[in-house]
Scaffold this active site. Structure first.
Site, mmCIF file in Angstrom:
data_model
loop_
_atom_site.group_PDB
_atom_site.id
_atom_site.type_symbol
_atom_site.label_atom_id
_atom_site.label_comp_id
_atom_site.label_asym_id
_atom_site.label_seq_id
_atom_site.Cartn_x
_atom_site.Cartn_y
_atom_site.Cartn_z
ATOM 1 N N ASP A 48 11.194 60.563 52.500
ATOM 2 C CA ASP A 48 12.619 60.642 52.160
ATOM 3 C C ASP A 48 12.686 61.055 50.686
ATOM 4 O O ASP A 48 12.038 60.431 49.841
ATOM 5 C CB ASP A 48 13.290 59.271 52.364
ATOM 6 N N THR A 80 17.592 61.878 59.459
ATOM 7 C CA THR A 80 18.244 62.502 58.303
ATOM 8 C C THR A 80 19.615 63.017 58.751
ATOM 9 O O THR A 80 19.864 63.160 59.945
ATOM 10 C CB THR A 80 17.429 63.706 57.801
ATOM 11 N N CYS A 107 17.325 61.298 67.470
ATOM 12 C CA CYS A 107 18.579 60.575 67.765
ATOM 13 C C CYS A 107 19.523 60.744 66.580
ATOM 14 O O CYS A 107 20.463 59.962 66.428
ATOM 15 C CB CYS A 107 18.314 59.092 67.978
ATOM 16 N N ARG A 109 20.749 64.228 64.610
ATOM 17 C CA ARG A 109 21.682 65.326 64.832
ATOM 18 C C ARG A 109 20.936 66.498 65.460
ATOM 19 O O ARG A 109 19.791 66.799 65.068
ATOM 20 C CB ARG A 109 22.311 65.794 63.508
ATOM 21 N N ASP A 133 18.741 62.432 71.950
ATOM 22 C CA ASP A 133 20.093 61.892 72.168
ATOM 23 C C ASP A 133 21.138 62.916 71.710
ATOM 24 O O ASP A 133 22.307 62.792 72.045
ATOM 25 C CB ASP A 133 20.253 60.598 71.350
ATOM 26 N N GLU A 138 26.764 70.352 72.198
ATOM 27 C CA GLU A 138 26.973 69.153 73.017
ATOM 28 C C GLU A 138 28.240 69.294 73.842
ATOM 29 O O GLU A 138 29.303 69.510 73.252
ATOM 30 C CB GLU A 138 27.040 67.918 72.121
ATOM 31 N N HIS A 156 24.286 61.717 73.597
ATOM 32 C CA HIS A 156 24.757 61.251 72.276
ATOM 33 C C HIS A 156 25.351 59.842 72.375
ATOM 34 O O HIS A 156 26.528 59.625 72.087
ATOM 35 C CB HIS A 156 25.784 62.244 71.704
ATOM 36 N N GLY A 158 23.872 57.083 70.843
ATOM 37 C CA GLY A 158 23.260 56.187 69.843
ATOM 38 C C GLY A 158 24.204 55.155 69.269
ATOM 39 O O GLY A 158 23.776 54.070 68.894
ATOM 40 N N ALA A 159 25.484 55.497 69.188
ATOM 41 C CA ALA A 159 26.437 54.537 68.590
ATOM 42 C C ALA A 159 27.310 53.890 69.656
ATOM 43 O O ALA A 159 28.281 53.211 69.327
ATOM 44 C CB ALA A 159 27.304 55.254 67.565
#
Ligand SMILES: NC(=O)c1ccc[n+]([C@@H]2O[C@H](COP(=O)([O-])OP(=O)(O)OC[C@H]3O[C@@H](n4cnc5c(N)ncnc54)[C@H](O)[C@@H]3O)[C@@H](O)[C@H]2O)c1
Ligand SMILES: O=C(O)[C@H](O)COP(=O)(O)O
Length: 393
Positions: A48, A80, A107, A109, A133, A138, A156, A158-159
């Protein structure tokens, strides 16, 4: 098994214990993933550009340059944002530097792992499997990755937990309260524009930009149809909001105004020029032009009142306030203001609150009339002027 199958031989797993996981992006999620995977006995290395090696060492991640990460990993997971610098972080060239059979998780973007390169690596066996994901498009129209036997994927999600969505709702509500009570804005799109727009010293300028946008919209509406290029300062969204107000788009705000203006095909430039502070407190000129047309309006703020300084080259002897109900017209000479206005206003029961006229340009003069209420009927005025419009600011 739901289909009645018992494929014991088909599904052979791989132990995580003792394997090396490369975590690219060690922010909020990357570090949580690292500590959870350590619980499975994985060795965690990562990279990072912002997080120091000391910080990441504290949560068990050894930081290494990317070139040293590729050949060491059994698994790579990316956490990231999608930026120019992270787009295609895993690509043909970096896959080639990885261990044969490396497994990849995205997972974060779509696009951080180049989808074409991933498919090629899966087909050649350089990549042993991928968990996705997120996708560049999309939902993905190209189904090659989704259909690949060594890819597991979800849409998508993940949240998508009750708890995460509930926290999102609470955070948004808290941010709105913070904004309304003048506290700092964190993590908001256009946050800088909004926090400036709500500062007491800039509020009148926002009102001016909106008012000039409204004047320009009405004076130059025939010129719409080219794309908007100029954007940026907090004044431009306000001006765009003024231009779009009352049009087809509903709910124009400082946040969505530029996007809506772009969609409406408006090409507008704003210039905020400095000038020496005047005794009345005005300290700058805002100029708004509709590109490809002669339409240009210039204004300033006097005290906290937005005022019109110039329209299409005609300057006002005394700047005209742009607040409340305003009637604006262009006429040959000083006609018809002196002759017609008093009778017209008397009949309508509307009071004249201010009257400002511009210099004469090509035999024509602009008048800006402040009224106690808008006039419901302009038909008597229309034949006597070149153009007339009303604004409520
Ligand atoms: N799939 C989902 O539903 C889902 C849910 C939440 C978040 N996300 C995504 O997950 C990602 C991570 O979210 P987060 O909350 O941890 O973000 P974060 O901002 O806390 O962390 C991102 C980290 O990436 C680092 N980074 C930036 N450029 C880098 C580079 N070139 N190489 C390596 N690291 C780099 C940053 O320095 C930062 O520490 C984001 O893309 C976010 O949108 C996806
Ligand atoms: O970044 C996130 O929080 C998740 O990817 C969810 O994204 P969304 O808010 O765009 O659905």
């Amino acid at each position: 098994m739901k289909e009645g199958k018992w494929d014991r031989k088909k599904y052979m797993g791989m132990e995580l214990n003792g394997k090396t996981l490369g975590v690219l992006g060690l922010g909020r999620i990357g570090r949580e993933v690292a500590t959870r995977m350590q619980a499975f006995g994985m060795k965690t290395i990562g990279y990072d550009p912002i997080i120091t090696p000391e910080t990441s060492a504290a949560f068990g991640v050894e930081q290494l340059p990317l070139e040293e990460i590729w050949p060491r990993c059994d698994f790579i997971t990316v956490h990231t944002p999608l930026l120019a610098s992270t787009m295609g972080l895993l690509n043909d060239s970096t896959f080639a530097k990885c261990r044969r059979g490396v497994q990849v998780v995205n997972c974060a973007r779509g696009g951080i792992v180049d989808e074409g390169a991933l498919l090629r690596a899966l087909r050649s066996g350089q990549c042993g499997g991928a968990a996705l994901d997120v996708f560049t498009q999309e939902p993905p129209k190209d189904r090659d990755l989704v259909n690949h036997p060594n890819v597991i994927c979800c849409p998508h999600l993940g949240a998508s937990t009750q708890e995460a969505q509930s926290r999102c709702g609470k955070e948004i509500a808290m941010q709105i309260v913070d904004m309304a009570t003048g506290k700092g804005l964190a993590g908001t799109v256009n946050g800088q524009a909004l926090s400036k727009a709500f500062a007491p010293q800039t509020k009148p300028w926002i009102a001016l930009a909106r008012a000039l946008g409204s004047v320009l919209r009405t004076a130059g509406k025939q010129a719409q149809g080219t794309p908007l290029q100029e954007a940026g300062s907090y004044l431009t969204p306000a001006m765009a909001a003024g231009m779009l107000a009352g049009g087809a788009q509903k709910d124009v705000t400082l946040v969505n105004a530029l996007l809506l203006a772009q969609e409406a095909g408006l090409k507008v430039t704003t210039t905020h020029g400095d000038m020496a502070p005047e005794p009345d407190g005005s300290a700058g000129l805002l100029q708004v032009s509709l590109q490809g047309t002669p339409h240009r309006v210039v204004g300033t703020v006097q005290g906290s009142t937005p005022v019109l300084w110039e329209i299409n080259g005609a300057t006002f002897k005394q700047p005209a306030p742009l607040t409340g109900s305003v009637l604006i017209y262009r006429a040959k000479g000083s006609e018809p203001s002196t002759a017609l206005l008093p009778g017209l206003l008397g009949k309508a029961g509307v009071q004249l609150q201010s009257y400002h006229s511009s210099s004469t340009v090509a035999g024509e003069q602009w008048s800006v009339v402040g009224l106690s209420a808008p006039l419901s009927d302009l038909s008597e005025l229309k034949p006597r002027v070149v153009e007339v419009f009303q604004l409520h600011l």
